[in-house]
Design a protein around this motif. Structure first.
Motif, PDB file in Angstrom:
ATOM      1  N   ARG B 496      18.059 -12.894   9.487  1.00  0.00           N
ATOM      2  CA  ARG B 496      18.114 -13.754   8.309  1.00  0.00           C
ATOM      3  C   ARG B 496      16.753 -14.362   8.005  1.00  0.00           C
ATOM      4  O   ARG B 496      16.349 -14.455   6.869  1.00  0.00           O
ATOM      5  N   ARG B 497      16.067 -14.788   9.079  1.00  0.00           N
ATOM      6  CA  ARG B 497      14.751 -15.382   8.873  1.00  0.00           C
ATOM      7  C   ARG B 497      13.791 -14.346   8.298  1.00  0.00           C
ATOM      8  O   ARG B 497      13.186 -14.550   7.247  1.00  0.00           O
ATOM      9  N   TRP B 498      13.687 -13.202   8.975  1.00  0.00           N
ATOM     10  CA  TRP B 498      12.652 -12.237   8.579  1.00  0.00           C
ATOM     11  C   TRP B 498      13.038 -11.532   7.284  1.00  0.00           C
ATOM     12  O   TRP B 498      12.180 -11.245   6.458  1.00  0.00           O
ATOM     13  N   VAL B 503      12.090 -11.102   1.393  1.00  0.00           N
ATOM     14  CA  VAL B 503      12.502 -11.434   0.030  1.00  0.00           C
ATOM     15  C   VAL B 503      11.418 -12.271  -0.653  1.00  0.00           C
ATOM     16  O   VAL B 503      11.070 -12.048  -1.811  1.00  0.00           O
ATOM     17  N   HIS B 504      10.845 -13.211   0.095  1.00  0.00           N
ATOM     18  CA  HIS B 504       9.790 -14.042  -0.489  1.00  0.00           C
ATOM     19  C   HIS B 504       8.608 -13.201  -0.966  1.00  0.00           C
ATOM     20  O   HIS B 504       8.004 -13.489  -2.007  1.00  0.00           O
ATOM     21  N   VAL B 505       8.283 -12.161  -0.196  1.00  0.00           N
ATOM     22  CA  VAL B 505       7.179 -11.281  -0.616  1.00  0.00           C
ATOM     23  C   VAL B 505       7.531 -10.625  -1.959  1.00  0.00           C
ATOM     24  O   VAL B 505       6.701 -10.553  -2.876  1.00  0.00           O
ATOM     25  N   THR B 648      15.317  -6.156  -2.349  1.00  0.00           N
ATOM     26  CA  THR B 648      16.483  -5.410  -1.885  1.00  0.00           C
ATOM     27  C   THR B 648      16.377  -5.112  -0.393  1.00  0.00           C
ATOM     28  O   THR B 648      17.334  -5.303   0.360  1.00  0.00           O
ATOM     29  N   ILE B 649      15.178  -4.673   0.034  1.00  0.00           N
ATOM     30  CA  ILE B 649      14.999  -4.362   1.454  1.00  0.00           C
ATOM     31  C   ILE B 649      15.228  -5.620   2.293  1.00  0.00           C
ATOM     32  O   ILE B 649      15.984  -5.608   3.281  1.00  0.00           O
ATOM     33  N   ILE B 653      18.169  -6.302   5.054  1.00  0.00           N
ATOM     34  CA  ILE B 653      17.898  -6.650   6.454  1.00  0.00           C
ATOM     35  C   ILE B 653      18.719  -7.878   6.843  1.00  0.00           C
ATOM     36  O   ILE B 653      19.343  -7.930   7.895  1.00  0.00           O
ATOM     37  N   ALA B 654      18.738  -8.872   5.943  1.00  0.00           N
ATOM     38  CA  ALA B 654      19.491 -10.091   6.255  1.00  0.00           C
ATOM     39  C   ALA B 654      20.994  -9.834   6.279  1.00  0.00           C
ATOM     40  O   ALA B 654      21.730 -10.498   7.005  1.00  0.00           O
TER      41      ALA B 654
END
Lengths: 154, 676
Positions: B496-498, B503-505, B648-649, B653-654
């Motif tokens: 969730r963190r990474w 997503v922020h990127v 989306t990626i 992942i999250a």
């Protein structure tokens, strides 16, 4: 004609499906069967995860040492309180539940070990110190630097 | 088959209300048989709505123009692809589509929780069936029945709006609707939680994946909509602050706020009332968006529906949901008190709270601008249009603050961060950001907002990169792994963190693309065959387009004029592109189909603004080939789509189920896979 038959069929199937439980007395479970965390378990998890987070943030240099120590102590106390409460809750449970509980305790121990990986216990007071500490955060005794080991998995 | 569709709706109506009653009564009285009946009714309503949807699609595919809906949104020569998407082409079908998606998600929820979260389920079923029942009432009684017959069979349909005949339009609405409807699940659990008086964070833990799913679809739905606008509306932009665009943005803003603020509740037991309010607000806004898109209440480029009698029904529904929810929240107020307090202004919870306030501020500004024309019309009798200048003036600064927070949030620790550490962590990213601003200034860029965006984007990217680097390095050192496996394990330990950082990127890329639009270049020119038009890219090179000629053709559903241009970059030939105009015969509408040549840094965007002599062209008159073109260079616009892919990626992942969590059942999965 076909449409009417189809519609009747739809009505029939639908009504059968929703009335059958009531007529035949079939019931949905009222309570969850799987392991659902109790409130104490839930709080314990949150505390342990916050410990993990605090440790991570300290390691990444986002948290100062004094703050980290304070947080760690608070969170450990919270986790401990939750664990005690959980134990109290667990009393009166069946032996099968105890097996489950002990699995959980093992899990906790694993968590604590992860947290302490690279750290060392104070030889005087037994306080666990994070990796890289040169003095005990509790009593100030100089710590022996542990030999670096690559033994990975806890 | 189509006739059965209407029957299915009529059967679904009482069954959904039955399910609602069974859920509430069964839950209240602890009657397992009633609850089972209620849960079964969810599957039944889903099946019936699926039959209705298939019936509509079938009517489109078989050209059954005796149906008002089909006659108005299709014609014989319409591409099969667009007939398949007829279900969501107009208001009537969209409402069925909305309902069937919700019923689908509701069925998944009932199935997933057949042995879990049992105390919630009766009320969850009750709430979801109530919403479905409302949509069925609207469909059958608000003059929007998709199965309404004309009483005669027209020889052909009136055709689908040509602007909707674009492949993005076939996926943009479904994806957006998936986002809207998925959010009903967290809402139903929140309400169930209030009804049973369980005020801890359990409902959040149970539904956070649904929240993420909804957010993911909303985000992609909005981006697909931008893509559609960019390709189809033919004016070179992708966002117009149009009421319908705003309507989809509003729930996104509040859902984003919710996504962040639930982390505070999970971790710190704070903001319980706030989260309840946000989940209610977001749900209402998804309903508002559905209703606004399909009511024609506010003038809009999307207003493909004109029926205002439905407006009152929707407003009444939103009003009752609002009142009922607020009463529930007030009733449970004592249990919703915060367990902790914010300890320091320099903490992640404070940063999240700030992010929430800013997002809500943006949502309020957008909402105000959207409904202002209505308000002013009611007050003065004159609708006052609120245009892009208002929205830009308000939202650009807000957006910049949010952008900065995507970098600041991750670096601040929970509870209390240390000033010294912050300085150390921020120093290099801030310097990098300033360097980038200086470089752009030196290169002659003078747009303040764009410069700020580039600087802040660099800052955020530097911070995220540092996080990944430090985390990987620490893990590699501690576990004695190589950097590759260390990175993968690092992400796996706290997806969730990474995932969130990734997503922020993506968000950074999208903001950079927005800033790029400040440097758009546009040239308009009349051309005869052989003549050229030259346009200078802000990146320094020039494009020269040679107009080679125009050809006309008669296609199945439209007549088409295609102008061919060869493209030279700095005098060197790099390819050819076409730009065209289409005349849709059934609709009697002319639309432009822009030519787009994309590179990583910019798009060359060519609009065939006018063909001077259509008739002469058809007669192959060599002197009748004069055209007007509008050539644009849109720097960085492609980064929106790349950003969408990165989001989306990150979201996947999250979202991806953990092997570990599957083993020990999701119930015991950590409350908050470790912060972020």
């Amino acid at each position: 004609m076909m449409v009417i038959l189809g519609a009747l069929l739809l009505v029939g199937i639908s009504v059968f499906l929703i009335l059958q439980p009531i007529v035949a007395g079939r019931e949905a479970p009222l309570w969850s069967s799987g392991e659902e965390p109790t409130e104490a378990q839930f709080r314990k998890r949150v505390s342990l995860l916050q410990l993990r987070d605090a440790e991570y943030e300290f390691a990444m240099g986002k948290l100062g040492e004094t703050d980290y120590e304070m947080l760690r102590r608070e969170l450990s106390a919270e986790a401990l309180a939750a664990i005690r409460e959980e134990e109290a809750e667990a009393e009166g449970r069946t032996s099968a539940d105890y097996a489950e509980a002990s699995a959980d305790i093992e899990d906790e121990i694993a968590q604590v070990r992860i947290r302490l990986r690279g750290g060392s216990f104070c030889s005087e007071c037994g306080h666990p110190n994070p990796g890289g500490s040169r003095f005990c955060a509790e009593c100030g005794t100089p710590l022996r630097v542990p030999e670096p080991s690559g033994q990975g998995q806890a | 088959v189509t006739a059965l569709g209407e029957f299915a709706l009529w059967i679904a109506l009482p069954i959904s209300f039955w399910g609602m009653a069974m859920g509430f009564v069964g839950g209240r009285q602890g009657r397992g048989d009633l609850i089972l009946s209620g849960e079964r009714s969810v599957y039944v309503v889903f099946a019936l709505l699926a039959i209705a949807s298939l019936a509509i699609t079938n009517a489109f595919l078989t050209d059954q123009f005796q149906y008002y809906y089909v006659a108005n949104y299709s014609n014989r020569d319409l591409d099969t692809y667009f007939k398949l998407s007829g279900l969501w082409a107009g208001q009537r079908g969209s409402l069925v589509f909305w309902a069937v998606l919700l019923a689908f998600f509701a069925s998944i929820t009932v199935f997933q929780n057949r042995n879990k979260n049992r105390e919630f389920m009766p009320y969850v079923v009750g709430v979801l069936q109530g919403i479905l029942g409302f949509f069925l009432v609207v469909l059958l009684f608000a003059k929007v029945n998709p199965f309404q017959q004309l009483g005669f069979v027209p020889p052909d349909g009136a055709g689908l709006n040509p602007q909707l005949q674009n492949y993005w339009m076939t996926i943009h609405p479904p994806v957006l609707y998936l986002g809207f409807t998925a959010f009903a699940i967290p809402f139903s659990f929140a309400m169930a939680s209030l009804m049973i008086g369980r005020t801890d964070s359990r409902w959040i833990v149970v539904t956070r994946r649904w929240t993420l799913v909804s957010w993911f679809f909303l985000t992609n739905g909005i981006i697909f909509g931008m893509r559609w606008a960019y390709e189809e509306l033919g004016w070179g932009g992708y966002w117009f602050w149009d009421p319908v665009e705003n309507a989809s943005l509003l729930p996104w803003l509040t859902a984003t706020a919710f996504l962040h603020s639930i982390m505070i509740q999970e971790n710190r037991g704070m903001l319980k009332i706030w989260n309840m309010s946000l989940v209610l607000l977001t749900f209402l806004l998804t309903i508002f968006a559905t209703f606004l898109t399909r009511s024609g209440l506010i003038e809009s480029v999307h207003s493909f529906a004109q029926n205002t009698s439905i407006a009152l029904v929707f407003l009444a529904f939103m009003g009752s949901i609002f009142i009922a929810s607020v009463i529930l929240i007030i009733y449970r107020l004592p249990g919703l008190r915060a367990e902790n307090q914010i300890e320091s202004f320099l903490s992640r919870e404070a940063a999240f709270l700030f992010n929430n306030l800013v997002l809500l501020g943006a949502a309020f500004a957008v909402l105000w601008g959207t409904i202002f024309p209505l308000v002013s019309e009611a007050a003065t009798g004159q609708p006052v249009a609120v245009g892009p200048p208002f929205f830009n003036r308000v939202n650009i600064p807000i957006g910049l603050i949010l952008l900065a927070l995507t970098g600041i949030g991750p670096v601040i620790a929970w509870r209390r961060a240390t000033r010294r550490n912050l300085k150390r962590n921020f120093a290099i990213p801030v310097i990098l950001g300033l360097v980038v601003v200086a470089v752009f200034l030196a290169m002659g860029a003078r747009n303040g907002y764009a410069l700020a965006t580039f600087g802040i984007s660099t800052f955020v990217l530097a911070i995220v990169a540092t996080e990944f680097w430090k985390g990987t390095r620490a893990r590699a050192r501690i576990e004695g792994e190589g950097f590759g496996p260390a990175l993968i394990h690092l992400i796996g330990r706290n997806r969730r963190r990474w995932g969130g950082y990734i997503v922020h990127v993506g968000v950074v890329l999208i903001f950079t693309a927005f800033a790029g639009s400040a440097f758009d270049v546009e040239v308009r020119k009349v051309l005869n065959p052989g003549e050229t038009v030259t346009v200078a890219s802000p990146f320094g090179h020039t494009y020269t387009l040679v107009y080679e000629g125009i050809s006309s053709s008669v296609e199945e559903n439209f007549d088409q004029w295609v102008a061919l241009m060869s493209v030279q970059r700095n005098g060197e030939r790099v390819g050819a592109m076409t730009t065209s105009r289409r005349f849709y015969r059934v609709n009697r509408q002319m639309v432009t189909e822009v030519g787009i040549r994309s590179t990583a840094l910019e798009d060359l965007y060519v609009i065939l603004a006018d063909v001077e002599d259509f008739e002469g062209m058809v007669g192959n008159d060599p002197n009748a080939q004069r055209i007007v073109v509008q050539v644009m260079v849109n720097p960085l616009v492609g980064w929106i789509w790349y950003g969408g892919v990165i989001i989306t990626i990150g979201a996947l992942i999250a979202l991806w189920p953990v092997a570990e969590a599957r083993r020990r059942s999701a119930a015991l999965e950590p409350a908050m896979a470790g912060g972020s």
